[in-house]
Design an enzyme around this catalytic site. Structure first.
Site, PDB file in Angstrom:
ATOM      1  N   GLU A 257       0.806  -1.228   0.000  1.00 30.19           N
ATOM      2  CA  GLU A 257       0.000   0.000   0.000  1.00 30.19           C
ATOM      3  C   GLU A 257       0.837   1.274   0.000  1.00 30.19           C
ATOM      4  OE1 GLU A 257      -3.118  -0.256   2.900  1.00 30.19           O
ATOM      5  OE2 GLU A 257      -4.149  -1.785   1.723  1.00 30.19           O
TER       6      GLU A 257
ATOM      7  N   GLU B  24      -5.495  -8.367  -0.917  1.00 29.31           N
ATOM      8  CA  GLU B  24      -5.849  -8.210   0.501  1.00 29.31           C
ATOM      9  C   GLU B  24      -7.288  -7.724   0.552  1.00 29.31           C
ATOM     10  OE1 GLU B  24      -3.270  -5.906   3.256  1.00 29.31           O
ATOM     11  OE2 GLU B  24      -5.160  -5.322   4.220  1.00 29.31           O
TER      12      GLU B  24
END
Ligand code: 147
Length: 688
Positions: free
Chosen positions: A168, A243
């Site tokens: 991320e 995810e």
């Protein structure tokens, strides 16, 4: 729920392989890390620990996971704690640290076919070379990552299947290409790159850069809300929800998981544009504009696979740390052995116990789609064409909301559907049925119940679908709702608590001490084992907690009020920390660890002590001189109601009145700055 009903042709669900197949199925996974999410599992009693591992990984027993994704520890706080790097410093390389190696071995022991996927959240300071950018020297970073993959192979004979970039955070195109070259040069041609564990935005760069496109095997997007983007779709790449989930694992969590496991494929295959506006009557509205069948550039076979990976694998971090219970199951009491097998375990089983990686989805319209009155269905076929599995879910909106993104309104109604088998499937005359219904408003859960076989007459079976249900129809025999005797009951963290760190394998983390910043590991001086804080400088952080040059472990129970905390410490001469502390009533960890309040007794190397109301030592309650010679000392803090007593080597240092806030929290030990510090003989006791 299964009975003959009048057939309504509009409710026909067609399953027909003669119309072709779509993309391969890449499996369902769980994510350990990002971070320290399996921390408390490690020192469970062996019986319960094995039971938990069976619920997660054992084929045909529980979740029967097909992918295990793990964090590549970076000595950084990555949500619920830090995980140790295999290279704290440029001169250091060690594959005995942490629990991810152990977890991968346990998963492989149960399922040799499970796929392994590694991803870093952050990096030790030397990788950034004095910056917060891990791409400062891309060759160095690629080498560091490929060493982790080599370590897995050489030390444990673990084959890593997939490798990611930086969780991320930004990706770097040159780095991704260099990573591929480094992998190839060291014999890891089979390790596939998943990029970039963020949004779908890397699709734009893949589109522009053929070399980049060539080295990326799958686009991994987080929390896609079941939708892919037109750009991502048009790359023709494998698309993964690499995810997802992160939802409290009660009935709604189970509903979220059931909905996204199906709909990440059903919807993600197509692309949608969300159009929002305000209607005539002043209400907000959202329309999904469907853009069907936009094939990727290039021709021929679809190479797109699909997977969904749950953050996290198991919620095995203290209540009071962020995202409590956002896992497939929960295990937070190594001292009692208590654990919970939560709804997502059985929701996962509906797919995983009746498919394998390499099966293929049927096509939208002839085996995959949305149900006429809400919900979805997916059909999957084994590579030899002999087995088929259908998973149907009817999760209502309010009972399947995930943590993110927002879920636009949709309706689900009870409905009658007719499963209709055509093509080679018309030879199937019966299928095994597995059923779950999430219970709301006092109704009990029905989880993963075998309903026996259902007959198909002239290729048809009609079923009555209720709300918040999951059905599996499968030709696969077997399937088992695995079970063990109830685990021991919940019990409070045991006090008094003593740990002298003897008996640990070297380099392991200390049990129950949940490191929030810094990396702590057991080492030996030849006679005595103790715990050492290893991080020397602010690492390349994933979140703010790491940028304050301080380390902390929390332990115990976040509802503790009065407590006695004691630990022995020693600060090495070379690369030593500026001091150590013991604390109680510590009110937070995770990425907010730097903001933790509490009562902290710091013994500092400059010959002073401070009693602080916060971890960063900005709210000093009391201070004075406190000289220590080199070597081991014992630091003690006694807190009862409004008073705190501190002692060094058994001699009182202060006895003061403390603020009423925070009123409760964890016990903690830590260091005043990064740098080495040794701890031994931790002792926690209740005060009465
Ligand atoms: C993810 C992280 O990758 C995980 O390590 C864990 O922290 C997880 C918890 O839900 O969240 O990071 C995200 C954090 C915020 C958003 C998305 C992912 N967000 O706000 O959209």
């Amino acid at each position: 729920n299964i009975h003959a009903s009048p057939v309504d042709d509009s409710n026909v669900l067609l399953f027909d392989d003669s119309l072709g197949l779509e993309r391969p199925f890449d499996g369902i996974g769980g994510l350990s890390g990002g971070g320290a999410t399996s921390k408390l599992l490690v020192n469970y009693p062996p019986t319960q620990r094995n039971e938990i591992l069976d619920y997660l990984f054992k084929p045909n027993f529980g979740a029967s996971l097909q992918i295990l994704k793990v964090e590549i520890g970076g000595d950084i706080q990555s949500t619920d704690g830090t995980e140790a790097s295999h290279m704290h410093n440029s001169w250091d390389e060690n594959y005995e640290r942490g629990y991810e190696w152990w977890l991968m071995l346990e998963a492989k022991k149960r399922n040799p076919n499970i796929k392994l996927y590694g991803l870093p959240w952050g990096f030790p300071a030397w990788i950034g070379q004095g910056t917060q950018n891990p791409y400062t020297n891309i060759t160095l970073t690629a080498d560091y990552i490929v060493r982790w993959i080599s370590g897995a192979k050489n030390r444990y004979n673990l084959i890593i299947d997939y490798i990611g970039i930086w969780n991320e955070r930004n990706y770097n195109i040159d780095y991704i290409k260099t990573l591929r070259k480094t992998l190839d040069a060291r014999g890891f041609q089979n390790v596939l790159i998943v990029a970039a564990d963020g949004g779908w935005d890397i699709a734009g760069d893949i589109d522009k850069d053929a070399e980049l496109s060539g080295v990326i095997s799958a686009i991994g997007c987080h929390y896609p809300g079941t939708w892919s983007s037109p750009d991502a779709y048009n790359t023709g790449k494998t698309l993964w929800a690499s995810e997802d989930y992160s939802t409290y694992n009660d009935e709604i969590g189970g509903g979220c998981w059931a909905r996204i496991l199906n709909q990440n494929y059903v919807n993600g295959y197509m692309t949608a544009r969300k159009v929002s506006g305000i209607s005539d009557d002043g209400l907000n509205w959202d329309i999904m504009v469907w853009v069907r069948d936009r094939r990727g550039k290039g021709t021929g076979e679809w190479v797109i696979m699909r997977t969904t990976i749950s953050w996290d694998l198991i919620g095995s971090y203290y209540d009071g740390l962020p995202y409590y219970r956002d896992g497939l199951m929960t295990a937070v009491q190594p001292w009692s052995g208590n654990y919970m097998v939560n709804t997502p375990i059985w929701i996962t089983a509906h797919t995983t116990q009746f498919t394998s990686v390499g099966w293929r989805y049927l096509k939208h319209g002839s085996g995959v789609g949305l149900l006429p009155k809400g919900g979805s269905y997916v059909g999957l076929l084994s590579p030899d064409g002999n087995q088929m599995t259908i998973v149907i879910e009817t999760m209502t909106h309010d009972h399947s909301v995930c943590i993110r993104p927002g879920l636009p309104w949709y309706d689900v109604h009870p409905q009658i559907v007719t499963l209709t088998l055509k093509g080679s499937f018309s030879r199937f005359t019966e299928m095994n049925v597995w059923y779950s219904k999430l219970g709301f408003n006092g109704a009990p859960d029905v989880m993963f119940q075998s309903l026996g076989p259902i007959k198909f007459i002239d290729g048809k079976a009609t079923i009555n679908l209720g709300l918040d249900e999951v059905y599996t129809f499968t030709t696969v025999a077997g399937g088992l709702k695995g079970s063990y005797p109830d685990p021991p009951p919940l019990s409070p963290f045991p006090l008094p608590y003593i740990d002298d760190f003897e008996g640990y394998a070297l380099y392991q983390e200390p049990n129950n001490l949940a490191q929030q910043t810094g990396a702590y590991e057991v080492i030996s001086d030849g006679q005595n084992q103790f715990v050492r804080q290893m991080v020397l400088n602010n690492p390349v952080a994933w979140c703010d907690a790491d940028l304050h040059n301080k380390s902390i472990n929390v332990i115990g129970d976040d509802s503790w009020t009065d407590l006695f905390v004691q630990v022995s410490f020693r600060i090495p001469n070379v690369n030593g920390s500026s001091g150590v502390f013991v604390a109680a009533r510590v009110d937070q960890g995770g990425c907010g660890a730097n903001s933790a309040k509490g009562i902290y007794f710091f013994a500092l190397q400059d010959g002073t002590y401070q009693l602080s109301n916060d971890f960063l030592r900005t709210k000093i309650l009391q201070q004075g001189s406190l000289s220590q010679d080199p070597g081991w000392h014992t630091l003690s803090l006694f807190i009862q109601g409004p008073s705190a007593l501190g002692a060094l080597d058994g001699s009182a240092v202060f006895n003061v009145t403390i603020p009423t806030s925070p009123a409760k929290g964890f016990a903690a030990i830590g260091t005043d700055s990064y740098g080495l510090a040794d701890f031994d003989d931790l002792y926690l006791a209740s005060v009465s």
